[in-house]
Design a protein around this motif. Sequence first.
Motif, short mmCIF file in Angstrom:
data_model
loop_
_atom_site.label_atom_id
_atom_site.label_comp_id
_atom_site.label_asym_id
_atom_site.label_seq_id
_atom_site.Cartn_x
_atom_site.Cartn_y
_atom_site.Cartn_z
N LEU A 97 -0.63 8.19 1.56
CA LEU A 97 -0.57 7.43 0.30
C LEU A 97 -1.93 6.80 0.06
O LEU A 97 -2.66 6.53 1.00
CB LEU A 97 0.49 6.34 0.41
N LEU B 201 11.28 -2.68 -5.93
CA LEU B 201 12.07 -1.73 -6.73
C LEU B 201 11.43 -0.34 -6.68
O LEU B 201 12.10 0.66 -6.45
CB LEU B 201 12.10 -2.25 -8.17
N TYR B 202 10.09 -0.30 -6.85
CA TYR B 202 9.44 1.03 -6.83
C TYR B 202 9.57 1.66 -5.46
O TYR B 202 9.69 2.87 -5.32
CB TYR B 202 7.95 0.88 -7.19
N ILE C 18 12.08 1.35 -3.37
CA ILE C 18 13.44 1.88 -3.18
C ILE C 18 13.58 3.18 -3.96
O ILE C 18 14.21 4.14 -3.51
CB ILE C 18 14.48 0.84 -3.66
N MET C 19 12.92 3.25 -5.12
CA MET C 19 13.08 4.46 -5.95
C MET C 19 12.31 5.64 -5.38
O MET C 19 12.31 6.70 -5.97
CB MET C 19 12.56 4.18 -7.35
N GLY C 20 11.54 5.43 -4.30
CA GLY C 20 10.83 6.57 -3.72
C GLY C 20 9.50 6.78 -4.37
O GLY C 20 9.05 7.92 -4.52
N ALA C 21 8.83 5.68 -4.84
CA ALA C 21 7.50 5.85 -5.44
C ALA C 21 6.54 4.94 -4.69
O ALA C 21 6.10 3.92 -5.21
CB ALA C 21 7.55 5.47 -6.91
N PRO C 22 6.18 5.29 -3.43
CA PRO C 22 5.34 4.37 -2.65
C PRO C 22 3.95 4.21 -3.22
O PRO C 22 3.37 3.13 -3.15
CB PRO C 22 5.32 5.02 -1.27
N LEU D 106 9.84 5.98 -14.27
CA LEU D 106 10.08 6.41 -12.88
C LEU D 106 11.54 6.81 -12.68
O LEU D 106 11.86 7.66 -11.87
CB LEU D 106 9.71 5.27 -11.93
N GLN E 217 13.60 10.67 -10.81
CA GLN E 217 14.28 10.50 -9.51
C GLN E 217 15.14 11.70 -9.18
O GLN E 217 15.72 12.32 -10.07
CB GLN E 217 15.17 9.26 -9.56
N ILE F 107 9.93 11.14 -0.59
CA ILE F 107 8.75 10.69 -1.35
C ILE F 107 7.83 11.90 -1.56
O ILE F 107 7.82 12.83 -0.76
CB ILE F 107 7.98 9.59 -0.57
N ILE G 79 10.73 14.26 -4.70
CA ILE G 79 10.87 13.53 -5.97
C ILE G 79 9.77 14.00 -6.91
O ILE G 79 8.67 14.34 -6.49
CB ILE G 79 10.78 12.01 -5.70
N HIS H 160 5.05 9.50 -11.50
CA HIS H 160 4.30 8.58 -10.62
C HIS H 160 2.82 8.59 -11.00
O HIS H 160 2.20 7.53 -11.14
CB HIS H 160 4.46 9.00 -9.17
#
Lengths: 256, 79, 137
Positions: free
Chosen positions: A143, B43-44, B46-50, C54, C58, C64, C78, C83
Amino acid sequence: MRKTITVILLIISVLVPFMAFDVLPVIGDPQSAPNTHVSDYYIENAIEECNSPNMVTAVIVDYRAFDTMFETTVMFLAGLSVVIILANKPKRRIPAHSSLRRMKDAGGRPIYKTVNKDVMISVIEPVILIYAIYVLFHGEVSLGGGFQAGALIGMTYLLDIMVVKRDRPIFDIPKARAAAIAGFGPLIYALTGIVTILGGGLYLEYNKIPLPIHHAELHSIGITAVEIGVTIGVAGTIITILNALMERISFDDDND
Amino acid sequence: MTLILQAVLLLGLIGITVAIIFGKDLMISVVIYCAFSFLTMLLYNIMGAPDVAFTEAVIGVISTVFFIIILRSIDRKTK
Amino acid sequence: MMTMINTFLATKGIYFLTLVLLALGVAGIIVCNNYMKKLICMNVMQVAVIFFFLCLGQKSPGTIPVAMDTAVKASQYINPLPHGLMLTAIVVSLGTTGVGLSLLLRIREKYGTIEEDDLIRREDLMTRKNKDGGDRK
């Protein structure tokens, strides 16, 4: 009166679309419209084409490189417009609130002058900077990426100005010079594009960079060069806005 | 499970926004805005958007400090 | 019971809460008297829009968007497109917040207040004074 009307209208505008929500895709199902047609190509080809497992970085800096260049330019223009807006010499600087001056620690010295705070910050700052460099160069593997690295560098500068009481910050950049530094970001970005043209490809087509390296590695070099441009642009802009705002407001440690 | 977590976090965000709108003291509004940015980062995540969560965390810190710099020159009490 | 809540949230609940957050942002901008609060509510609206984008990307079975191995199947990951879009949007929103705050600073220096009603009153005062000044010259 005006406010009650707005609140009523807003409540209605929240309830009316409630019936129309079945137009939107169900959250999380892989067959919904946004998840099927276009995105499968990007997910499956991110590694072969851009040599970057992190698909988000591949999308931002390789598939959408031209668009991100203008994002960096927008970021630079925001810093520039802050410099222009705050360009005039104020008649008098706005004094900080006296309530902040009265806070004293046990030794009678103002709270913000205690030593351990300065030592702690001076120890943390290089760690954050190293992490920022790591985030920058590992943008396509793990990341991270240019934007996060630039923001981290900006945050380190902010940490230093706001916390450590020195007569001059580490690198004393007035707002105009910081804006010039922020300008280098989009410049580097655009130059990598021109280099790819010289190599015979389209603008920002990384596998045409004229270096005798394997095709996949060229993409990494192109992505890293562009990420460095983004980092300089974002970090420069944050430092510019910070300096511009700080120069207008006299802080209590200015006049003692 | 993640949807319920997202709903709870969204309710938290809505609560914070209501507190900001009806709050009288600006400093409290700015500090709550920092909490708002933190919940958004959760929130981001948890949604899988690190990636987006990383950026939101750093940008949230910086914009909160921008607000606080400005707040030093503005009186905190508002009508 | 759990699946019923989940299906309700997935189809309508989350979207409704996002819409409420957006409406609160708009309400905050209109109702709040203080310009700094309007700026904060502008950022709240920004977060609501970003969250909505976002949400569309999903996938419940997906992880990820960082490819673990070379054999990549689209349904495992995802959707990375929203993103990428939203990452740059957040950074640019920092720029616009900076510009908004510098304008706020100039308003504070020129009019001495950032409350909307005082500002309008002082604005009328200043324009009337300039007009009278103009006539006498």
